[in-house]
Design an enzyme around this catalytic site. Structure first.
Site, PDB file in Angstrom:
ATOM      1  N   ASP A 102       0.865  -1.176   0.000  1.00  0.00           N
ATOM      2  CA  ASP A 102       0.000   0.000   0.000  1.00  0.00           C
ATOM      3  C   ASP A 102       0.903   1.229   0.000  1.00  0.00           C
ATOM      4  O   ASP A 102       1.942   1.239   0.654  1.00  0.00           O
ATOM      5  CB  ASP A 102      -0.888  -0.035   1.247  1.00  0.00           C
ATOM      6  CG  ASP A 102      -1.893   1.105   1.303  1.00  0.00           C
ATOM      7  OD1 ASP A 102      -1.870   1.949   0.399  1.00  0.00           O
ATOM      8  OD2 ASP A 102      -2.683   1.136   2.250  1.00  0.00           O
ATOM      9  N   ASP A 281      -7.714  -7.176   1.264  1.00  0.00           N
ATOM     10  CA  ASP A 281      -6.834  -7.209   2.432  1.00  0.00           C
ATOM     11  C   ASP A 281      -7.576  -6.568   3.592  1.00  0.00           C
ATOM     12  O   ASP A 281      -8.476  -5.746   3.392  1.00  0.00           O
ATOM     13  CB  ASP A 281      -5.537  -6.423   2.181  1.00  0.00           C
ATOM     14  CG  ASP A 281      -5.748  -4.920   2.359  1.00  0.00           C
ATOM     15  OD1 ASP A 281      -5.424  -4.391   3.442  1.00  0.00           O
ATOM     16  OD2 ASP A 281      -6.289  -4.272   1.428  1.00  0.00           O
TER      17      ASP A 281
END
Length: 386
Positions: A102, A281
């Site tokens: 990320d 996720d």
């Protein structure tokens, strides 16, 4: 049914089957670190560690094709110079499968009291030592090159919920401008460790349908290898999450993977698979495990409850990991009551194993053509408190 295969650099995405009664998809992604079969859940290893789980246990018991790490946290520690000296994140943490990073946009969003957003980028205060740092689209791409994940994310602004329309629109357009800068800079900075990296842009627009449509079109037209949806699972009702996901999936191309960031509960995952999402996720399985909440196919268990004190049955007779069969509910409850860290480790392995079982079972039913009916039954089961 058409089968799509898109190959850009080292990424190959193959759509194998779509459920006839929903938009659920079974597909695969191929990178230099192996095949990712979708739908997939990515365990969160924020600081190069899935909390409380050895890499060996992660490989052998949970067995994910890919895990997630975070640019913001790795940038602050161990810092990028250490990762570069190690030869990248894979070697540093002893993980030879896929990793996604990320970009740090969500972490910057969560530091609302300690950051300032401008067109150039974001100035923020470290949660560790109070030092000031700046993230821009350009340096975040460089940081992710140095970390060396297989899939890297665009730098974006994650809007809060609720968010007024004017702010959401302004933020969305800035995210699009930042995306253009990310793409331009990636062309100048090659990968460092002998394998290619796949780049995903992020759809924003809060819970406004017209903004989500506009952003999805912009992201789809960017021509990147895969696409992500951000700014959901930030407090909005589940119905709004599903509505925005459906809108966006109607625009994002079918021949590329779709990643819904930060989602969510097992029910959230199943409902979003049905809408066409491939990748997920969330910290929920690990965080909730540390608080004694276990997810199962029959419902949720609060292992701290007294009712489990003398229940010597296996933790989860249908579970896929060794902890499900080697330990009893009574023993795990005792560990939590004694504040023994082993209890948190056992619960974490169980929850991650369950999440992985859930997405792989979903894949089986998509391929078999009966996903929709199976999903509806699973949602009813998992909505129970045991």
């Amino acid at each position: 049914m058409p089968i799509f295969a898109t190959e850009i650099y080292d990424l190959k995405f193959t759509l194998q089957h779509t459920d006839p009664q929903s938009k659920a998809r079974a597909a695969s992604l191929q990178t230099d670190h192996g095949t990712i079969e979708t739908p997939i859940f990515m365990p969160v290893g924020t600081v190069a560690s899935v909390k409380g789980v050895h890499q060996r246990e992660l490989r052998e018991e949970v067995n994910p094709d890919i895990i997630l790490a975070n640019t913001y946290h790795l940038y602050l520690r161990p810092k990028t110079d250490i990762l570069e000296k190690a030869g990248g994140l894979h070697k540093f943490m002893g993980w030879d499968r896929n990793i996604l990073t990320d970009s740090g946009g969500y972490q910057v969003y969560s530091l609302s009291a300690n950051r300032k957003i401008k067109e150039e980028g974001v100035k923020f205060k470290s949660h560790i030592d109070g030092s000031y740092h700046v993230f821009t689209p350009e340096n975040v791409m460089e940081i992710q090159r140095t970390i060396g994940a297989d899939i890297i994310m665009a730098f974006d602004e994650c809007t809060p919920y609720p968010c007024d329309y004017k702010y959401a629109k302004r933020s969305m357009h800035m995210t699009h401008r930042w995306l253009d800068r990310c793409i331009a800079h990636l062309e100048k900075v090659p990968p460092k460790y002998g394998f290619d990296q796949t780049f995903f842009p992020i759809v924003q627009g809060s819970t406004y349908k017209d903004l989500r449509l506009q952003s999805a079109e912009y992201i789809a037209n960017s021509g990147c290898e895969g696409n992500a949806i951000g700014g959901l699972s930030v407090g909005e009702p589940a119905e709004e999450m599903y509505a925005m996901t459906e809108v966006v999936c109607g625009v994002l191309p079918e021949d590329k993977p779709r990643y819904l960031m930060g989602v969510g509960t097992p029910i959230n995952i199943l409902e979003n698979i049905a809408l066409g999402i491939d990748m997920f996720d969330c910290v929920m399985p690990t965080r909730n495990a540390r608080n004694g909440m276990l997810f199962t196919a029959e419902g949720t268990i609060n292992i701290k409850n007294k009712k489990w004190e003398d229940d010597f049955s296996p933790l989860d007779p249908a579970g896929t990991t060794f902890v499900d069969h080697e330990y009893s509910k009574a023993y795990l409850r005792h560990l939590f009551a004694a504040n023994e860290y082993l209890g948190k480790q056992i619960a974490t392995i169980h929850n991650l194993g369950f999440y992985m079982w859930l997405v792989r079972e979903a894949r089986k039913h998509i391929l078999a053509g009966d996903f929709a009916s199976w999903k509806n039954q699973m949602v009813r089961n998992m909505d129970k408190r045991l």
